[in-house]
Design a protein around this motif. Structure first.
Motif, mmCIF file in Angstrom:
data_model
loop_
_atom_site.group_PDB
_atom_site.id
_atom_site.type_symbol
_atom_site.label_atom_id
_atom_site.label_comp_id
_atom_site.label_asym_id
_atom_site.label_seq_id
_atom_site.Cartn_x
_atom_site.Cartn_y
_atom_site.Cartn_z
ATOM 1 N N GLU A 43 -5.804 1.489 -5.611
ATOM 2 C CA GLU A 43 -4.702 2.373 -5.233
ATOM 3 C C GLU A 43 -3.436 1.901 -5.917
ATOM 4 O OE1 GLU A 43 -2.093 3.806 -1.354
ATOM 5 O OE2 GLU A 43 -4.110 2.988 -1.016
ATOM 6 N N ALA A 44 -2.608 2.826 -6.351
ATOM 7 C CA ALA A 44 -1.303 2.512 -6.929
ATOM 8 C C ALA A 44 -0.314 3.560 -6.466
ATOM 9 C CB ALA A 44 -1.382 2.503 -8.455
ATOM 10 N N PHE A 45 0.931 3.149 -6.268
ATOM 11 C CA PHE A 45 1.952 4.116 -5.909
ATOM 12 C C PHE A 45 2.109 5.137 -7.029
ATOM 13 C CE2 PHE A 45 4.251 0.795 -3.099
ATOM 14 C CZ PHE A 45 3.329 1.030 -2.088
ATOM 15 N N ALA A 46 2.518 6.321 -6.657
ATOM 16 C CA ALA A 46 2.568 7.432 -7.612
ATOM 17 C C ALA A 46 3.448 7.136 -8.811
ATOM 18 C CB ALA A 46 3.053 8.701 -6.896
ATOM 19 N N ASP A 47 4.443 6.246 -8.657
ATOM 20 C CA ASP A 47 5.339 5.944 -9.773
ATOM 21 C C ASP A 47 4.926 4.688 -10.547
ATOM 22 O OD1 ASP A 47 5.934 4.035 -7.896
ATOM 23 O OD2 ASP A 47 8.117 4.298 -7.978
ATOM 24 N N THR A 93 -11.661 7.598 -11.342
ATOM 25 C CA THR A 93 -11.240 8.983 -11.159
ATOM 26 C C THR A 93 -10.430 9.096 -9.869
ATOM 27 O OG1 THR A 93 -13.308 9.523 -10.013
ATOM 28 C CG2 THR A 93 -13.230 9.908 -12.396
ATOM 29 N N ASP A 94 -9.633 10.147 -9.762
ATOM 30 C CA ASP A 94 -8.778 10.329 -8.591
ATOM 31 C C ASP A 94 -9.610 10.528 -7.331
ATOM 32 O OD1 ASP A 94 -6.314 10.152 -9.982
ATOM 33 O OD2 ASP A 94 -6.538 12.220 -10.667
ATOM 34 N N ASP A 95 -9.100 9.993 -6.224
ATOM 35 C CA ASP A 95 -9.844 10.006 -4.966
ATOM 36 C C ASP A 95 -8.915 10.298 -3.788
ATOM 37 O OD1 ASP A 95 -12.253 9.662 -3.488
ATOM 38 O OD2 ASP A 95 -11.681 7.609 -2.978
ATOM 39 N N GLY A 96 -7.854 11.098 -4.033
ATOM 40 C CA GLY A 96 -6.964 11.478 -2.953
ATOM 41 C C GLY A 96 -5.702 10.633 -2.911
ATOM 42 N N ILE A 97 -4.968 10.776 -1.827
ATOM 43 C CA ILE A 97 -3.710 10.041 -1.670
ATOM 44 C C ILE A 97 -3.695 9.312 -0.335
ATOM 45 C CG2 ILE A 97 -2.453 11.696 -3.104
ATOM 46 C CD1 ILE A 97 -1.126 12.672 -0.454
ATOM 47 N N ALA A 98 -2.782 8.349 -0.239
ATOM 48 C CA ALA A 98 -2.484 7.675 1.020
ATOM 49 C C ALA A 98 -0.968 7.608 1.136
ATOM 50 C CB ALA A 98 -3.089 6.278 1.045
ATOM 51 N N ALA A 117 9.080 6.616 3.024
ATOM 52 C CA ALA A 117 7.714 7.076 2.795
ATOM 53 C C ALA A 117 7.379 6.996 1.309
ATOM 54 C CB ALA A 117 7.557 8.514 3.278
ATOM 55 N N VAL A 118 6.210 6.439 1.014
ATOM 56 C CA VAL A 118 5.755 6.283 -0.365
ATOM 57 C C VAL A 118 4.333 6.814 -0.461
ATOM 58 C CG1 VAL A 118 5.258 4.640 -2.213
ATOM 59 C CG2 VAL A 118 7.198 4.254 -0.699
ATOM 60 N N VAL A 119 4.049 7.535 -1.540
ATOM 61 C CA VAL A 119 2.716 8.098 -1.759
ATOM 62 C C VAL A 119 1.932 7.186 -2.690
ATOM 63 C CG1 VAL A 119 1.407 10.036 -2.717
ATOM 64 C CG2 VAL A 119 3.488 10.459 -1.385
ATOM 65 N N GLY A 120 0.723 6.846 -2.264
ATOM 66 C CA GLY A 120 -0.182 6.077 -3.103
ATOM 67 C C GLY A 120 -1.315 6.963 -3.604
ATOM 68 N N ARG A 121 -1.698 6.765 -4.853
ATOM 69 C CA ARG A 121 -2.839 7.500 -5.414
ATOM 70 C C ARG A 121 -4.073 6.616 -5.330
ATOM 71 N NH1 ARG A 121 -0.431 10.081 -10.972
ATOM 72 N NH2 ARG A 121 0.052 7.903 -11.405
ATOM 73 N N ARG A 122 -5.089 7.102 -4.618
ATOM 74 C CA ARG A 122 -6.341 6.382 -4.513
ATOM 75 C C ARG A 122 -7.225 6.725 -5.716
ATOM 76 N NH1 ARG A 122 -6.730 8.410 0.981
ATOM 77 N NH2 ARG A 122 -8.527 9.596 0.250
ATOM 78 N N LEU A 123 -8.002 5.745 -6.157
ATOM 79 C CA LEU A 123 -8.906 5.947 -7.289
ATOM 80 C C LEU A 123 -10.256 5.338 -6.962
ATOM 81 C CD1 LEU A 123 -5.913 4.807 -8.867
ATOM 82 C CD2 LEU A 123 -7.035 6.418 -10.399
ATOM 83 N N ARG A 124 -11.305 5.889 -7.577
ATOM 84 C CA ARG A 124 -12.669 5.425 -7.306
ATOM 85 C C ARG A 124 -13.444 5.336 -8.616
ATOM 86 N NH1 ARG A 124 -16.240 4.901 -3.101
ATOM 87 N NH2 ARG A 124 -14.507 5.349 -1.681
#
Length: 213
Positions: free
Chosen positions: A147-151, A165-170, A178-185
């Motif tokens: 997971e990494a933050f969107a920025d 590949t992308d696997d949603g957000i947290a 509030a910070v959005v993280g991009r999950r990857l798998r």
């Protein structure tokens, strides 16, 4: 010898430029100094737990305490393996591989940081490739997640390069916002297709029971 009782101290991962090893106390002292000198731009916080917010002395001490805590909490059903990353004889950062109920789920997570002086040289890709090889080749993993933050373009770029590949957000709260993280798998097929870094694993066999294998 300590490796008779804790064989992880004999585990080594070798890539073309790096060695990853479980740190001894001297290694941890160097790692703490690297952390204290700075890991990221102070204006941004790339970690969910803001462990780098503090004085240099506080950051160094928290680095040591975290590593010791991971040693003490280890069980085959819930483990977090933290290597130091070594380049030309110098410790430049750390790379982690962790899992919960690995024997059943066959899934690992990763995390890492590098001292600021070592950013932008491809070390992040190489050291994550090393632990992915340990996971998929050495331990028989089926999936890896990150997971990494969107920025955080650098971390996201490493993941894409290695086949994730992308696997949603947290969503997280960091520094009160509030910070959005991009999950990857990454699955085994994706890892094999994107694999370009040669990795040599040393000293794994006596460690396997500690991983639940």
């Amino acid at each position: 010898m300590i490796t008779d009782h804790w064989p992880l101290f004999g585990l080594r991962l070798h890539t073309p430029r790096l060695e990853l090893r479980v740190p001894d106390l001297a290694d941890l002292a160097q790692l703490a100094e690297v952390a204290a000198a700075g890991v990221h731009d102070p204006g941004r916080q790339p970690f969910v737990v803001p462990w780098t917010d503090g004085t240099a002395e506080e950051v160094a001490r928290s680095t040591l305490q975290f590593q010791w805590r991971m040693w003490g909490q280890w069980t085959p059903g819930n483990w977090s393996l933290h290597f130091v990353t070594v380049h030309d004889g110098r410790i430049i950062g750390t790379q982690a591989l962790d899992a919960r109920e690995f024997a059943t789920l066959r899934e690992v997570g990763t995390g890492s940081w590098l001292g600021r002086a070592h950013h932008g040289r491809g070390f992040g890709t190489e050291m994550r490739a090393a632990v992915l090889d340990l996971a998929f080749t050495g331990l028989g993993a089926q999936w890896a997640v990150s997971e990494a933050f969107a920025d955080n373009a650098a971390s996201y770029g490493v993941s894409r390069k290695l086949g994730y590949t992308d696997d949603g957000i947290a969503r997280h709260v960091v520094r009160g916002e509030a910070v959005v993280g991009r999950r990857l798998r990454l699955d085994r097929a994706g890892w094999a297709a994107a694999r370009t870094v040669g990795v040599r694993i040393e000293g794994l066999a006596p460690c396997l029971p500690l991983f639940g294998c």
